[in-house]
Design a protein around this motif. Structure first.
Motif, PDB file in Angstrom:
ATOM      1  N   PRO A 122      34.456  48.920  41.021  1.00 21.84           N
ATOM      2  CA  PRO A 122      34.913  47.783  40.209  1.00 21.84           C
ATOM      3  C   PRO A 122      35.720  48.230  38.983  1.00 21.84           C
ATOM      4  CG  PRO A 122      32.548  48.060  39.966  1.00 21.84           C
ATOM      5  CD  PRO A 122      32.979  48.988  41.066  1.00 21.84           C
ATOM      6  N   TRP A 123      35.328  49.363  38.377  1.00 20.51           N
ATOM      7  CA  TRP A 123      36.057  49.791  37.186  1.00 20.51           C
ATOM      8  C   TRP A 123      37.508  50.130  37.499  1.00 20.51           C
ATOM      9  CZ3 TRP A 123      35.923  49.212  32.274  1.00 20.51           C
ATOM     10  CH2 TRP A 123      36.862  49.911  31.515  1.00 20.51           C
ATOM     11  N   TYR A 125      39.292  48.866  39.833  1.00 19.16           N
ATOM     12  CA  TYR A 125      40.021  47.617  40.045  1.00 19.16           C
ATOM     13  C   TYR A 125      40.400  47.013  38.707  1.00 19.16           C
ATOM     14  CZ  TYR A 125      41.314  42.942  41.212  1.00 19.16           C
ATOM     15  OH  TYR A 125      42.026  41.779  41.315  1.00 19.16           O
ATOM     16  N   PHE A 126      39.443  46.997  37.788  1.00 15.32           N
ATOM     17  CA  PHE A 126      39.681  46.414  36.470  1.00 15.32           C
ATOM     18  C   PHE A 126      40.808  47.139  35.730  1.00 15.32           C
ATOM     19  CE2 PHE A 126      38.608  46.485  31.885  1.00 15.32           C
ATOM     20  CZ  PHE A 126      38.731  45.132  31.603  1.00 15.32           C
ATOM     21  N   SER A 127      40.699  48.470  35.685  1.00 18.70           N
ATOM     22  CA  SER A 127      41.695  49.216  34.905  1.00 18.70           C
ATOM     23  C   SER A 127      43.056  49.173  35.578  1.00 18.70           C
ATOM     24  CB  SER A 127      41.236  50.659  34.691  1.00 18.70           C
ATOM     25  OG  SER A 127      41.294  51.359  35.900  1.00 18.70           O
ATOM     26  N   THR A 129      44.266  46.784  37.551  1.00 15.52           N
ATOM     27  CA  THR A 129      44.845  45.456  37.387  1.00 15.52           C
ATOM     28  C   THR A 129      45.393  45.277  35.983  1.00 15.52           C
ATOM     29  OG1 THR A 129      43.349  44.523  39.008  1.00 15.52           O
ATOM     30  CG2 THR A 129      44.344  42.992  37.465  1.00 15.52           C
ATOM     31  N   LEU A 130      44.635  45.763  35.016  1.00 18.73           N
ATOM     32  CA  LEU A 130      45.070  45.626  33.633  1.00 18.73           C
ATOM     33  C   LEU A 130      46.407  46.315  33.403  1.00 18.73           C
ATOM     34  CD1 LEU A 130      43.139  44.009  32.005  1.00 18.73           C
ATOM     35  CD2 LEU A 130      42.449  46.069  30.789  1.00 18.73           C
ATOM     36  N   LEU A 198      34.524  39.809  38.087  1.00 14.82           N
ATOM     37  CA  LEU A 198      35.469  40.918  37.965  1.00 14.82           C
ATOM     38  C   LEU A 198      36.909  40.409  38.022  1.00 14.82           C
ATOM     39  CD1 LEU A 198      36.108  43.988  38.045  1.00 14.82           C
ATOM     40  CD2 LEU A 198      35.909  43.869  40.517  1.00 14.82           C
ATOM     41  N   CYS A 201      37.850  38.226  34.831  1.00 16.60           N
ATOM     42  CA  CYS A 201      38.099  38.930  33.569  1.00 16.60           C
ATOM     43  C   CYS A 201      39.301  39.856  33.683  1.00 16.60           C
ATOM     44  CB  CYS A 201      36.836  39.612  33.037  1.00 16.60           C
ATOM     45  SG  CYS A 201      36.534  41.251  33.649  1.00 16.60           S
ATOM     46  N   SER A 202      39.530  40.478  34.859  1.00 18.20           N
ATOM     47  CA  SER A 202      40.726  41.318  35.020  1.00 18.20           C
ATOM     48  C   SER A 202      41.987  40.463  34.897  1.00 18.20           C
ATOM     49  CB  SER A 202      40.740  42.004  36.388  1.00 18.20           C
ATOM     50  OG  SER A 202      39.519  42.617  36.645  1.00 18.20           O
ATOM     51  N   MET A 256      32.457  43.711  32.001  1.00 20.60           N
ATOM     52  CA  MET A 256      32.335  44.811  32.952  1.00 20.60           C
ATOM     53  C   MET A 256      30.926  45.405  32.945  1.00 20.60           C
ATOM     54  SD  MET A 256      34.924  44.867  34.704  1.00 20.60           S
ATOM     55  CE  MET A 256      34.720  46.374  35.634  1.00 20.60           C
ATOM     56  N   SER A 285      33.936  36.065  30.761  1.00 26.08           N
ATOM     57  CA  SER A 285      35.119  36.214  31.611  1.00 26.08           C
ATOM     58  C   SER A 285      35.755  34.861  31.931  1.00 26.08           C
ATOM     59  CB  SER A 285      34.803  36.994  32.878  1.00 26.08           C
ATOM     60  OG  SER A 285      33.838  36.326  33.622  1.00 26.08           O
TER      61      SER A 285
END
Lengths: 307, 426
Positions: A122-123, A125-127, A129-130, A198, A201-202, A256, A285
């Motif tokens: 998941p991390w 994906y988050f980073s 996408t950001l 997730l 918030c992303s 997260m 989120s």
């Protein structure tokens, strides 16, 4: 009688229109009326919601942008999509050696490799996408200044094209679980909710950053290293149980935190589902996402002028 | 006929970048670097915020009012910076107006560029879908027209090759092929025809004619007066963001050409905001008829060119003015230089005025411009260079009315000394 009058009125109105049309303007007469116009373009004011119906009409564009994002990313590369596996896998191995073995950080009683890889999926994906979303408008500035389409498809497409890497990551994670013989409990049913948090918030942060990045190119420089720093504000290399209870609420404001700890609970059954973290994070989120859409819409009108 | 677009009091304001401050000393430079982030932030923020009008605010469009009828093909003409592109961008929803409104009936498609969204690594076929959906088509619609589009583009053989291997001409053809298969009620086109080879341009013009023939409304921006004349029934002329003329195409083109030549005859700056460098500023360039004559300039007559500079150098030095005169096809007609007169003039810190008289019986009729204007120090050092300051028109002389009516023959039309002799018998 009546008909005649109308005729005369019409004649007058055509006469009063200057032939050049350059000066003066006759507003549309009652015939046809205002509602006959499909679109009225005028300066918009204040905060506006996203036009979801319009976005739905442009769903094919979104689809092709996602496809373009994926294809372009892995074009002319030997390993292609395997990069989506190699990158998180090697980061996890380094983390395992550095944090798990050398520093001896606890991993809630599961092997450190699977502990940190579960967070890595998941991390990443988050980073990803950001970073991708915040650049999406700047990179596509030529499109923004040449054609109209709902601009929101650009950060959306960035977020959706990252889903492929995410799914591949999940598949590798499944491999780890089989290897280490983890059988998830009922908590796995919460996984879709966690993924939704997730995504929200992303996307929300991605939209805010992308809208800011059009005007302030600092965002591009800042987002890359901010994402690196933020990783330590989330329980990626350490368990949330290490955080003192007094700070737990403030800690959980980072969505997260709930997502990662939730993933561990759902897949590895390390702890019971940390509802306190998940609910606070989920709330945050949703707020970030709604705020993101409104902020994006507000900034949207100046994109073409400042891009 | 009913109106399909109504434009009402339309205005658009932009903020243009402010001049950068210059720093003379290292200490100032250092201080500026420390203060830079705050200043940058203010400037970036101001790009989208408007307080009171200051120097950096620029009205690209001001109080535009006009209507377009259903099925009309409307040309939009005006020189660079007149607001044509801004108008198209507002009509196509790319940017919002600052004031006023536009009412539109039906679907609009804007072609401000061909091949928007093309990605180098995707194949021709994939890019057709990419570009088509950006322009507002659905996947189904493209599926249906795919063969036609590929056929029209003439790149069938390479349609599954990434477009980075395409020539620029092929890319343009592919892009136009997609655009040509849009079916909007209103089509907006900006200078797209300026690209591609002659054959392809012909194809595009043909396609546009057929679009117009189907009763669709077309707004067409171009510098190509021939194309405007051929395609459009009506045209509007923009100048400095205002609508100057709206009427029949022929009249609009005449108006534009007259206006254009008048405005380009003189370029003048006030000393405070004259362009230039630390050594010299450019003040004025102008073309004038000879004394006793009036506009327009006619062939066979002479004319005068006047140039003014502000020279800021402290030392006495030798200065010369040089200019390049070109015709409408950018052919160099001649280079005029005051250095030829061989008189040594010395100047320091003051206004330099140069007058050059072009004698009668040299120039042919046509549009001419000073493409380059130079202030030269000591017979070789360029102090200041100004590009394309002025342009003017020389019309045919009535004496020639019964002569050759076709294309103009030659750049110059000198009066030559002829001796004709006749020897009867042998």
């Amino acid at each position: 009688m009546n008909h005649n009058e109308l005729q005369i009125k019409n004649d007058e109105s055509t006469k009063s229109t200057p032939p050049s049309g350059a000066k003066g303007f006759t507003p549309p007469s009652g015939v046809g009326g205002l509602d006959a116009w499909d679109q009225i373009l005028k300066p918009s004011r204040g905060w506006q919601a996203v036009d979801w119906r319009e976005l739905y009409r442009y769903r094919d564009l979104l689809y092709f942008l996602v496809v373009r994002g994926i294809k372009a990313k892995y074009a002319q590369s030997v390993l292609g999509v395997s990069w989506a596996v190699i990158q998180p896998l090697f980061t996890t191995l380094v983390f395992t050696v550095v944090f798990g073995n050398l520093a001896g950080i606890s991993s809630d009683g599961v092997p450190y490799v699977i502990f940190s890889f579960t967070a890595m999926v998941p991390w990443n994906y988050f980073s990803g996408t950001l970073t991708e979303a915040s650049n999406s408008l700047v990179v596509n500035a030529n499109m923004i200044t040449k054609v109209y389409f709902p601009r929101i498809v650009l950060p959306l497409a960035a977020a959706f094209s990252k889903l492929l890497d995410f799914v591949i990551g999940l598949a590798v994670l499944l491999g780890f679980m089989i290897w280490y013989r983890f059988l998830p409990g009922w908590e796995i049913l919460v996984l879709p909710v966690l993924i939704l948090i997730l995504l929200l918030c992303s996307l929300g942060l991605g939209m805010i950053l992308s809208a800011m990045a059009v005007q302030y190119r600092d965002v591009k420089h800042a987002s890359t290293f901010m994402v690196q720093l933020l990783m330590y504000a989330a329980p990626v290399v350490y368990p949330a149980s290490k955080v003192p209870d007094a700070y737990l609420f403030w800690y959980s404001l980072n969505p997260m935190v709930g997502v990662i700890e939730g993933f561990r609970s759902a897949l590895l059954s390390t702890n019971p589902m940390p509802w306190n973290l998940v609910i606070v994070g989920g709330g945050v989120s949703v707020v970030v996402f709604v705020l993101g859409t409104y902020y994006f819409r507000r900034m949207e009108k100046v994109f073409a002028d400042v891009a | 006929m009913s109106s399909i677009i109504q434009v009402h009091n339309l205005s658009k304001r932009y903020r243009i970048g402010l001049k950068e401050q210059r720093h003379d000393t290292f200490a100032q430079q250092l201080l500026a670097m420390v203060k830079a982030p705050l200043q940058n932030f203010r400037q970036l923020r101001s790009m989208s915020k408007f307080g009171e009008d200051d120097d950096s605010v620029f009205w690209a469009l001001k109080d535009l009012n006009f209507e377009v009828q259903q099925g009309e093909v409307l040309g939009i003409i005006g020189h660079n910076g007149a607001g044509k592109s801004t108008l198209l961008k507002i009509l196509s929803k790319i940017t919002e107006p600052t004031a006023g409104e536009v009412r539109i009936k039906g679907r609009i498609a804007a072609l401000l560029e061909v091949g928007t969204g093309f990605h180098q690594d995707l194949t021709g076929r994939e890019n057709i879908y990419m570009n088509g959906t950006i322009l507002g088509m659905s996947k189904k619609e493209i599926d249906r027209k795919l063969d036609e589009i590929i056929d029209f583009s003439g790149v069938e053989k390479y349609v599954d090759t990434p477009v980075k291997f395409y020539s620029s001409g092929m890319k343009v053809r592919l892009g136009f092929a997609v655009a040509a298969h849009l079916e909007p009620e209103i089509l907006i086109i900006d200078e797209v025809l300026a690209v591609g080879d002659a054959e392809f341009q012909k194809k595009c013009l043909g396609k546009m004619e057929s679009v117009a023939g189907e009763g669709r409304t077309v707004l067409f921006v171009s510098h190509n007066m021939m194309a405007v004349r051929n395609l459009c029934q009506k045209a509007l002329v923009l100048k400095h963001g205002s609508l100057k003329y709206h009427g029949e195409t022929e009249d609009a083109i005449d108006f534009y050409l007259k206006e254009y030549s008048e405005t380009r005859r003189r370029l003048q700056y006030a000393p405070e905001d004259a362009p230039g460098n630390q050594e010299a500023k450019f003040l004025r360039a102008e073309v004038l008829p000879l004394t006793g004559k009036d506009w327009p300039l006619r062939e066979g007559e002479g004319f005068r060119l006047e140039f003014e500079f502000l020279y800021l150098g402290k030392d006495r030095t030798n200065l010369d003015v040089t200019f390049h005169l070109v015709d409408e096809y950018s052919n160099l007609v001649f280079v005029g230089s005051s250095a030829r007169n061989n008189s040594q003039e010395y100047f320091n810190n003051g206004q330099v005025k140069a007058t050059c008289e072009i004698p009668p019986d040299i120039m042919n009729h046509g549009t001419y411009s000073v493409s380059r204007l130079l202030l030269v120090r000591n017979r070789g050092v360029i102090v200041l260079s100004v590009s394309d300051p002025i342009s003017f028109e020389i019309v045919t002389s009535p004496a020639d009315a019964f002569g050759w009516m076709g294309k103009k023959e030659g750049v110059v039309k000198p009066k030559l000394n002829w001796q004709l002799s006749y020897d009867p018998g042998h």
